[in-house]
Design a protein around this motif. Structure first.
Motif, PDB file in Angstrom:
ATOM      1  N   GLY A   1      38.121  25.842  38.597  1.00  0.00           N
ATOM      2  CA  GLY A   1      37.020  26.123  39.512  1.00  0.00           C
ATOM      3  C   GLY A   1      37.461  26.944  40.710  1.00  0.00           C
ATOM      4  O   GLY A   1      36.801  27.914  41.091  1.00  0.00           O
ATOM      5  N   PHE A   2      38.591  26.563  41.327  1.00  0.00           N
ATOM      6  CA  PHE A   2      39.118  27.323  42.454  1.00  0.00           C
ATOM      7  C   PHE A   2      39.488  28.746  42.021  1.00  0.00           C
ATOM      8  O   PHE A   2      39.278  29.713  42.754  1.00  0.00           O
ATOM      9  CB  PHE A   2      40.343  26.621  43.047  1.00  0.00           C
ATOM     10  N   HIS A   3      40.042  28.845  40.824  1.00  0.00           N
ATOM     11  CA  HIS A   3      40.434  30.155  40.292  1.00  0.00           C
ATOM     12  C   HIS A   3      39.204  31.045  40.115  1.00  0.00           C
ATOM     13  O   HIS A   3      39.218  32.223  40.476  1.00  0.00           O
ATOM     14  CB  HIS A   3      41.144  29.955  38.952  1.00  0.00           C
ATOM     15  N   ILE A   4      38.143  30.472  39.565  1.00  0.00           N
ATOM     16  CA  ILE A   4      36.906  31.223  39.339  1.00  0.00           C
ATOM     17  C   ILE A   4      36.244  31.591  40.660  1.00  0.00           C
ATOM     18  O   ILE A   4      35.732  32.708  40.820  1.00  0.00           O
ATOM     19  CB  ILE A   4      35.942  30.400  38.457  1.00  0.00           C
ATOM     20  N   ARG A   5      36.252  30.650  41.599  1.00  0.00           N
ATOM     21  CA  ARG A   5      35.609  30.896  42.890  1.00  0.00           C
ATOM     22  C   ARG A   5      36.137  32.170  43.544  1.00  0.00           C
ATOM     23  O   ARG A   5      35.365  33.008  44.021  1.00  0.00           O
ATOM     24  CB  ARG A   5      35.839  29.697  43.808  1.00  0.00           C
ATOM     25  N   HIS A   6      37.440  32.303  43.570  1.00  0.00           N
ATOM     26  CA  HIS A   6      38.020  33.500  44.184  1.00  0.00           C
ATOM     27  C   HIS A   6      38.003  34.679  43.211  1.00  0.00           C
ATOM     28  O   HIS A   6      37.760  35.819  43.611  1.00  0.00           O
ATOM     29  CB  HIS A   6      39.458  33.225  44.617  1.00  0.00           C
ATOM     30  N   GLY A   7      38.260  34.401  41.924  1.00  0.00           N
ATOM     31  CA  GLY A   7      38.377  35.468  40.933  1.00  0.00           C
ATOM     32  C   GLY A   7      37.108  36.259  40.725  1.00  0.00           C
ATOM     33  O   GLY A   7      37.146  37.485  40.581  1.00  0.00           O
ATOM     34  N   VAL A   8      35.956  35.579  40.708  1.00  0.00           N
ATOM     35  CA  VAL A   8      34.679  36.280  40.514  1.00  0.00           C
ATOM     36  C   VAL A   8      34.446  37.277  41.639  1.00  0.00           C
ATOM     37  O   VAL A   8      34.075  38.436  41.409  1.00  0.00           O
ATOM     38  CB  VAL A   8      33.511  35.269  40.430  1.00  0.00           C
ATOM     39  N   TRP A   9      34.653  36.819  42.870  1.00  0.00           N
ATOM     40  CA  TRP A   9      34.446  37.699  44.024  1.00  0.00           C
ATOM     41  C   TRP A   9      35.452  38.855  44.023  1.00  0.00           C
ATOM     42  O   TRP A   9      35.075  40.014  44.237  1.00  0.00           O
ATOM     43  CB  TRP A   9      34.596  36.895  45.311  1.00  0.00           C
ATOM     44  N   SER A  10      36.711  38.567  43.747  1.00  0.00           N
ATOM     45  CA  SER A  10      37.747  39.598  43.758  1.00  0.00           C
ATOM     46  C   SER A  10      37.540  40.614  42.641  1.00  0.00           C
ATOM     47  O   SER A  10      37.663  41.825  42.849  1.00  0.00           O
ATOM     48  CB  SER A  10      39.125  38.943  43.618  1.00  0.00           C
ATOM     49  N   ALA A  11      37.212  40.127  41.430  1.00  0.00           N
ATOM     50  CA  ALA A  11      37.037  41.021  40.282  1.00  0.00           C
ATOM     51  C   ALA A  11      35.844  41.951  40.463  1.00  0.00           C
ATOM     52  O   ALA A  11      35.916  43.140  40.154  1.00  0.00           O
ATOM     53  CB  ALA A  11      36.863  40.197  39.007  1.00  0.00           C
ATOM     54  N   THR A  12      34.733  41.407  40.974  1.00  0.00           N
ATOM     55  CA  THR A  12      33.553  42.249  41.164  1.00  0.00           C
ATOM     56  C   THR A  12      33.810  43.326  42.220  1.00  0.00           C
ATOM     57  O   THR A  12      33.342  44.462  42.082  1.00  0.00           O
ATOM     58  CB  THR A  12      32.336  41.400  41.571  1.00  0.00           C
ATOM     59  N   ARG A  13      34.557  42.986  43.255  1.00  0.00           N
ATOM     60  CA  ARG A  13      34.916  43.989  44.271  1.00  0.00           C
ATOM     61  C   ARG A  13      35.771  45.086  43.659  1.00  0.00           C
ATOM     62  O   ARG A  13      35.572  46.276  43.917  1.00  0.00           O
ATOM     63  CB  ARG A  13      35.676  43.334  45.422  1.00  0.00           C
ATOM     64  N   THR A  14      36.741  44.698  42.829  1.00  0.00           N
ATOM     65  CA  THR A  14      37.621  45.667  42.187  1.00  0.00           C
ATOM     66  C   THR A  14      36.836  46.615  41.289  1.00  0.00           C
ATOM     67  O   THR A  14      37.112  47.814  41.230  1.00  0.00           O
ATOM     68  CB  THR A  14      38.700  44.947  41.354  1.00  0.00           C
ATOM     69  N   LEU A  15      35.837  46.081  40.587  1.00  0.00           N
ATOM     70  CA  LEU A  15      35.037  46.878  39.661  1.00  0.00           C
ATOM     71  C   LEU A  15      33.876  47.586  40.345  1.00  0.00           C
ATOM     72  O   LEU A  15      33.057  48.212  39.685  1.00  0.00           O
ATOM     73  CB  LEU A  15      34.517  45.989  38.532  1.00  0.00           C
ATOM     74  N   GLY A  16      33.792  47.473  41.677  1.00  0.00           N
ATOM     75  CA  GLY A  16      32.785  48.206  42.426  1.00  0.00           C
ATOM     76  C   GLY A  16      31.420  47.557  42.481  1.00  0.00           C
ATOM     77  O   GLY A  16      30.421  48.229  42.761  1.00  0.00           O
ATOM     78  N   VAL A  17      31.363  46.255  42.211  1.00  0.00           N
ATOM     79  CA  VAL A  17      30.087  45.524  42.263  1.00  0.00           C
ATOM     80  C   VAL A  17      30.070  44.689  43.536  1.00  0.00           C
ATOM     81  O   VAL A  17      30.988  43.914  43.793  1.00  0.00           O
ATOM     82  CB  VAL A  17      29.905  44.612  41.039  1.00  0.00           C
ATOM     83  N   THR A  18      29.020  44.841  44.323  1.00  0.00           N
ATOM     84  CA  THR A  18      28.915  44.098  45.577  1.00  0.00           C
ATOM     85  C   THR A  18      28.326  42.720  45.326  1.00  0.00           C
ATOM     86  O   THR A  18      27.213  42.584  44.839  1.00  0.00           O
ATOM     87  CB  THR A  18      28.026  44.855  46.588  1.00  0.00           C
ATOM     88  N   THR A  19      29.113  41.687  45.629  1.00  0.00           N
ATOM     89  CA  THR A  19      28.639  40.315  45.477  1.00  0.00           C
ATOM     90  C   THR A  19      29.054  39.494  46.693  1.00  0.00           C
ATOM     91  O   THR A  19      29.964  39.862  47.425  1.00  0.00           O
ATOM     92  CB  THR A  19      29.231  39.641  44.219  1.00  0.00           C
ATOM     93  N   SER A  20      28.394  38.383  46.860  1.00  0.00           N
ATOM     94  CA  SER A  20      28.731  37.466  47.936  1.00  0.00           C
ATOM     95  C   SER A  20      29.763  36.449  47.437  1.00  0.00           C
ATOM     96  O   SER A  20      29.856  36.186  46.234  1.00  0.00           O
ATOM     97  CB  SER A  20      27.472  36.733  48.410  1.00  0.00           C
ATOM     98  N   ARG A  21      30.507  35.869  48.362  1.00  0.00           N
ATOM     99  CA  ARG A  21      31.440  34.802  47.990  1.00  0.00           C
ATOM    100  C   ARG A  21      30.691  33.598  47.422  1.00  0.00           C
ATOM    101  O   ARG A  21      31.258  32.801  46.679  1.00  0.00           O
ATOM    102  CB  ARG A  21      32.263  34.375  49.206  1.00  0.00           C
ATOM    103  N   VAL A  22      29.417  33.488  47.792  1.00  0.00           N
ATOM    104  CA  VAL A  22      28.608  32.375  47.284  1.00  0.00           C
ATOM    105  C   VAL A  22      28.460  32.468  45.770  1.00  0.00           C
ATOM    106  O   VAL A  22      28.389  31.447  45.072  1.00  0.00           O
ATOM    107  CB  VAL A  22      27.218  32.372  47.961  1.00  0.00           C
TER     108      VAL A  22
END
Length: 209
Positions: free
Chosen positions: A162-183
């Protein structure tokens, strides 16, 4: 040559981590949904396993996951080494403190990796399972989660995921150019954790038998 040059760059390694992470995330969702079929009755989980074997999806998925895990780990290791070298070069700069999830990504990855090995020996190979009958997925799962220490180990691994996904989703989307919230990452982590943990606790409390 361009592909190799891109991979050698920091952004290239981050892109590899993002893409492989996204592939593993999709697998985690599918795996969770498959696990939840245990609530549909004793035969549902076994039928789900037979369906995957009948369509020949088991080994291609395993090989694909192994490739993703290796690429993800290698890119993460190389980025960590590169970051350490950069910090050594600019020691006078203040270290920026990240979120708890970001700072524990490394140890979370280790916990998840160790649990995957145990999980394979338990429910895939059957060596560590109290029942250990090939194809009897429901019975094997029930035999497992009647023991508090198995439930505890599973819960620790799922929370690390869960902790891995929490940070990974936000980090991966930023890397791929998708704007998302940490939420977004937090919601994904909570849903995944709730889905996976519902099975062991349902068995342990007698809701599923």
């Amino acid at each position: 040559m361009e592909t190799i040059r891109l991979y050698r760059s920091t952004i290239g390694k981050k892109a590899v981590m993002a893409v492989t992470g996204a592939a593993m995330f999709l697998y985690v969702i599918a795996h969770m949904l498959g696990n939840l079929s245990i609530f549909a009755g004793p035969g549902a989980l076994d039928a789900y396993g037979r369906f995957l074997r009948d369509i020949g999806a088991v080994w291609p998925v395993r090989v694909g996951l192994l490739v993703c895990v290796v690429l993800h780990f290698v890119a993460a290791y190389q980025l960590t080494v590169r970051a350490r070298r950069a910090r050594g070069r600019y020691e006078h700069r203040r270290v920026v403190q990240g979120s708890y999830a970001a700072r524990t990504m490394r140890w979370g990855g280790v916990i998840i990796a160790l649990f995957v090995v145990y999980h394979l020996l338990d429910l895939t190979v059957g060596w560590l399972n109290p029942n250990g009958v090939h194809g009897a997925i429901h019975a094997n799962v029930v035999a497992d989660f009647q023991h508090w220490y198995v439930v505890l180990a599973y819960a620790v691994a799922v929370l690390a995921l869960g902790f891995h996904i929490r940070h990974g989703v936000w980090s991966a989307t930023r890397t791929l150019g998708v704007t998302t919230s940490r939420v977004t990452g937090l919601v994904a982590a909570v849903v995944i954790c709730a889905g996976f943990l519902s099975v062991p606790f349902a068995v342990f409390t007698g809701l599923v038998s």
